[in-house]
Write an enzyme that holds these catalytic residues in place. Sequence first.
Site, mmCIF file in Angstrom:
data_model
loop_
_atom_site.group_PDB
_atom_site.id
_atom_site.type_symbol
_atom_site.label_atom_id
_atom_site.label_comp_id
_atom_site.label_asym_id
_atom_site.label_seq_id
_atom_site.Cartn_x
_atom_site.Cartn_y
_atom_site.Cartn_z
ATOM 1 N N GLY A 1 18.847 26.813 36.680
ATOM 2 C CA GLY A 1 18.053 26.892 35.443
ATOM 3 C C GLY A 1 18.310 25.673 34.578
ATOM 4 O O GLY A 1 18.327 25.754 33.342
ATOM 5 N N ASP B 1 16.466 24.029 39.472
ATOM 6 C CA ASP B 1 15.549 24.909 38.731
ATOM 7 C C ASP B 1 14.443 25.341 39.686
ATOM 8 O O ASP B 1 14.285 24.767 40.758
ATOM 9 C CB ASP B 1 14.968 24.179 37.511
ATOM 10 N N TYR C 1 15.475 42.806 28.056
ATOM 11 C CA TYR C 1 16.417 41.695 28.149
ATOM 12 C C TYR C 1 17.838 42.160 27.803
ATOM 13 O O TYR C 1 18.803 41.858 28.512
ATOM 14 C CB TYR C 1 15.950 40.604 27.183
HETATM 15 N N1 SER Z 1 17.605 33.718 21.962
HETATM 16 C C1 SER Z 1 17.459 34.856 22.817
HETATM 17 C C2 SER Z 1 16.171 35.526 22.616
HETATM 18 O O1 SER Z 1 15.660 35.473 21.531
HETATM 19 C C3 SER Z 1 18.563 35.825 22.564
HETATM 20 O O2 SER Z 1 19.561 35.641 23.505
HETATM 21 O O3 SER Z 1 15.688 36.142 23.516
#
Ligand code: SER
Length: 315
Positions: free
Chosen positions: A9, A35, A143
Site C-alpha cells: 500500500g 501497491d 472499518y
Molecule cells: N482517518 C481514518 C478515517 O477517517 C481513520 O483511521 O477513516
Amino acid sequence: MKKRVLIIGACGQIGTELTTRLRSIYGSQKIIASDIVEDSTGLLSDGPFEVLDAMDYDAVQDIVIRYEITDVYLMAAMLSATAEKFPMKAWNLNMSSLFNVLNLARDKKIDTVFWPSSIAVFGPTTPKTGTPQRTIMEPSTVYGISKQTGERWCEYYHQKYGVDVRSVRYPGLISYKTLPGGGTTDYAIDIFHKACKHKKYVSFLGAKTTLPMMYIDDAINATTTIMEVDKEAIKIRSSYNLSALSFSPEEIAAQIRSHIPEFEISYEPDFRQAIADSWPQNIDDNNAREDWGWKHKFSLEQLTEIMLENLKGKY
Ligand code: SER
C-alpha cells in the site's frame, strides 16, 4: 543488521511518506514499495516497486522470498467512509491482507510486522475524552470492526506464535503530498486544498465535530520509532493509542483564516457525521509515551502553515 522492508500500500497517503522516510534511513534499495496499482506520482521512483495484491498470499510470499524481506508494513486498507459503501469488500481486504502478513510471520518467513489500527476501533459507548488505552470498544463502522478484530488477531498471533507485530491507532492524518482516500477525517485535508483553490469550503462534518488529528511527519515518526525499539519495550501487542491534536472544522477554519482572511466555511453534514460522532474527541496515549518514548511535535498552527505553504503554488 540486515533489514529489508516491504511496504504494502505504498502509494497511499501514509505509504508514500513512509517509503520516502524509510529509504532515507536504510537506503533506497532496501525498501521495496508495492501497491495494487503502479505508482503514478513518481514519488516512489527512487527504489524498487512491485505491483502487488495484498489479498494474494502467494504473490505476497513470492516478493517476501525474492527480496529476502525481514519487515512488512501493511498500509493497504479500505478506510471508514468507503467501507460503509462496500462492507464485504472492506472486510475481505482489511482482514485477508492482515492474515497473509501475520501467517508469513508465524511461519518465520518475516521477522516483524507493522500494521496500523485507528481511532475507529472505538465506538459510541467509549468515553469521548481522554479515551484510555483499555476501555469499552464497540465500534459501529465496518472499518472500525475490521480494525478492532485485527487488533485481537495481532495480540493472538503474538501470544500464540510469538509474532513480533507492532501497531498504533492512528488519528486523522494531515498531509499534502498525496490525497487520502475515503476517510472521515479527510475533510481536514480537503479544507486546505479548497482554501487555496476557492477560498471556500463546504464541510461534510458539523462545525463542532472534534476529532483526534496529527500531522503526517508525527505519524511517520511514531511508525519508525515503534519499529526501531527493542521488542521488550513493546508491552501492548494489540495497538497503542496515539495522540497529538484535536480540533473541529470551525477551529481549523479559524486557523486558515489567520492566513487567508477571506476564507469562508459552511456546513452540510452527510453520512460521515455519524461515523465521526461515534469516535472519541481526544485520546490518552500515555502507554506509548512511557513504553517507547512517543512524542508529537507539530501543533495545529504549524501544520496549517505547512499545508498552506505547500498547497498554495498548486492552484
Ligand atoms: N482517518 C481514518 C478515517 O477517517 C481513520 O483511521 O477513516
